[in-house]
Design an enzyme around this catalytic site. Structure first.
Site, PDB file in Angstrom:
ATOM      1  N   CYS A 176      89.897 -19.657 -96.251  1.00 63.35           N
ATOM      2  CA  CYS A 176      88.621 -19.739 -95.396  1.00 63.35           C
ATOM      3  C   CYS A 176      87.559 -19.960 -96.163  1.00 63.35           C
ATOM      4  O   CYS A 176      87.577 -20.358 -97.318  1.00 63.35           O
ATOM      5  CB  CYS A 176      88.578 -18.504 -94.597  1.00 63.35           C
ATOM      6  SG  CYS A 176      88.335 -17.161 -95.436  1.00 63.35           S
ATOM      7  N   ASP A 221      85.178 -18.119 -87.053  1.00 61.38           N
ATOM      8  CA  ASP A 221      84.531 -17.316 -88.046  1.00 61.38           C
ATOM      9  C   ASP A 221      84.003 -15.993 -87.391  1.00 61.38           C
ATOM     10  O   ASP A 221      83.012 -16.229 -86.553  1.00 61.38           O
ATOM     11  CB  ASP A 221      83.531 -17.964 -88.834  1.00 61.38           C
ATOM     12  CG  ASP A 221      83.064 -17.343 -89.921  1.00 61.38           C
ATOM     13  OD1 ASP A 221      83.173 -16.089 -90.002  1.00 61.38           O
ATOM     14  OD2 ASP A 221      82.332 -18.028 -90.884  1.00 61.38           O
ATOM     15  N   CYS A 228      87.217 -12.201 -94.534  1.00 60.66           N
ATOM     16  CA  CYS A 228      87.229 -12.086 -93.238  1.00 60.66           C
ATOM     17  C   CYS A 228      88.631 -12.586 -92.846  1.00 60.66           C
ATOM     18  O   CYS A 228      89.714 -11.897 -92.670  1.00 60.66           O
ATOM     19  CB  CYS A 228      86.172 -12.632 -92.290  1.00 60.66           C
ATOM     20  SG  CYS A 228      84.538 -11.739 -92.546  1.00 60.66           S
ATOM     21  N   ARG A 229      88.481 -13.942 -92.566  1.00 67.34           N
ATOM     22  CA  ARG A 229      89.723 -14.565 -91.944  1.00 67.34           C
ATOM     23  C   ARG A 229      91.126 -14.751 -92.682  1.00 67.34           C
ATOM     24  O   ARG A 229      92.263 -14.316 -92.408  1.00 67.34           O
ATOM     25  CB  ARG A 229      89.261 -16.204 -91.577  1.00 67.34           C
ATOM     26  CG  ARG A 229      88.402 -15.816 -90.104  1.00 67.34           C
ATOM     27  CD  ARG A 229      87.582 -17.230 -89.543  1.00 67.34           C
ATOM     28  NE  ARG A 229      87.087 -17.849 -90.882  1.00 67.34           N
ATOM     29  CZ  ARG A 229      86.514 -18.746 -91.075  1.00 67.34           C
ATOM     30  NH1 ARG A 229      86.781 -19.734 -89.938  1.00 67.34           N
ATOM     31  NH2 ARG A 229      85.613 -19.121 -91.863  1.00 67.34           N
ATOM     32  N   SER A 230      90.934 -15.293 -94.224  1.00 67.85           N
ATOM     33  CA  SER A 230      91.980 -15.742 -95.043  1.00 67.85           C
ATOM     34  C   SER A 230      92.584 -14.237 -95.427  1.00 67.85           C
ATOM     35  O   SER A 230      93.784 -14.371 -95.509  1.00 67.85           O
ATOM     36  CB  SER A 230      91.650 -16.633 -95.965  1.00 67.85           C
ATOM     37  OG  SER A 230      90.665 -16.067 -96.928  1.00 67.85           O
ATOM     38  N   ASN A 256      86.778 -15.795 -97.942  1.00 69.68           N
ATOM     39  CA  ASN A 256      87.881 -15.139 -98.242  1.00 69.68           C
ATOM     40  C   ASN A 256      87.541 -13.367 -98.085  1.00 69.68           C
ATOM     41  O   ASN A 256      88.036 -12.640 -98.967  1.00 69.68           O
ATOM     42  CB  ASN A 256      88.288 -15.394 -99.984  1.00 69.68           C
ATOM     43  CG  ASN A 256      89.622 -14.822-100.052  1.00 69.68           C
ATOM     44  OD1 ASN A 256      89.930 -14.504-101.463  1.00 69.68           O
ATOM     45  ND2 ASN A 256      90.313 -14.539 -99.344  1.00 69.68           N
TER      46      ASN A 256
HETATM   47  P1  4NP Z   1      85.577 -15.697 -93.727  1.00 67.72           P
HETATM   48  O1  4NP Z   1      84.098 -15.259 -93.238  1.00 67.72           O
HETATM   49  O2  4NP Z   1      85.227 -17.494 -94.182  1.00 67.72           O
HETATM   50  O3  4NP Z   1      86.342 -15.550 -92.713  1.00 67.72           O
HETATM   51  O4  4NP Z   1      85.765 -15.009 -95.175  1.00 67.72           O
HETATM   52  C1  4NP Z   1      82.945 -15.599 -93.877  1.00 67.72           C
HETATM   53  C2  4NP Z   1      82.542 -14.790 -94.930  1.00 67.72           C
HETATM   54  C3  4NP Z   1      81.194 -15.020 -95.501  1.00 67.72           C
HETATM   55  C4  4NP Z   1      80.317 -15.788 -95.070  1.00 67.72           C
HETATM   56  C5  4NP Z   1      80.613 -16.836 -94.065  1.00 67.72           C
HETATM   57  C6  4NP Z   1      81.985 -16.577 -93.481  1.00 67.72           C
HETATM   58  N1  4NP Z   1      78.981 -16.210 -95.638  1.00 67.72           N
HETATM   59  O5  4NP Z   1      78.224 -16.954 -95.368  1.00 67.72           O
HETATM   60  O6  4NP Z   1      78.609 -15.453 -96.561  1.00 67.72           O
END
Ligand code: 4NP
Length: 156
Positions: free
Chosen positions: A9, A124, A14-16, A12
């Site tokens: 994702c 997201d 939240c989703r992955s 790294n």
């Molecule tokens: P992820 O979520 O891609 O599912 O881990 C996010 C985590 C951090 C950010 C965006 C999405 N960020 O902009 O910092």
């Protein structure tokens, strides 16, 4: 032969990590011999534990992801992993842009492995509320089940 799967994702955190946890559980349940990891396309959270809301979501579902640490996807991952599974279309486009010539990894979206949800993104949840993480969990669980089924069938 051990098959390898990397979930990717943006951050790294939240989703992955949730996809990794859901697929570890599903692989265990279905007896798949598979190496599993996750990474982010971005570098903002390197070395960080998953977002506390993702940790809480995993915990509510009986899984501990507190020891996971964020890392960034690298060119080496395209040689190391059989499957690189993107959580959304932007992640997939970024992966395609960095895929080295002759790399062995097969790229797909996680929801490509769920009947009727092909081509769709795992949204997201980072900027939303806690409830968003339950939606993410439901989606990564469905993806993990579909992927495990498909890999199991491919291996006979
Ligand atoms: P992820 O979520 O891609 O599912 O881990 C996010 C985590 C951090 C950010 C965006 C999405 N960020 O902009 O910092």
């Amino acid at each position: 032969m051990t098959l390898s799967v990397l979930f990717v994702c943006l951050g790294n955190i939240c989703r992955s990590p949730l996809a990794e946890a859901a697929f570890r559980q599903e692989a265990g349940r279905t007896g798949l011999d598979v190496e599993i990891d996750s990474a982010g396309t971005g570098d903002w959270h390197l070395g960080h534990a998953p977002d506390v809301r993702a940790q809480a979501t995993a915990s509510r579902n009986g899984l501990d992801i507190s020891t996971y640490r964020a890392r960034q996807v690298s060119a080496e991952d395209f040689r190391r992993f059989d499957h690189i599974i993107a959580l959304d279309a932007k992640n997939l486009a970024d992966l395609k842009a960095m895929q080295p010539e002759g790399s062995r990894a097969a790229l797909s979206l996680l929801l490509d492995h769920v009947e009727g949800r092909e081509g769709q993104a795992v949204a997201d949840p980072y900027y939303g509320d806690e409830a968003g993480f339950d939606v993410t969990w439901a989606e990564v669980t469905a993806g993990a089940e579909g992927l495990a089924r498909r890999i199991g069938q491919a291996r006979g």
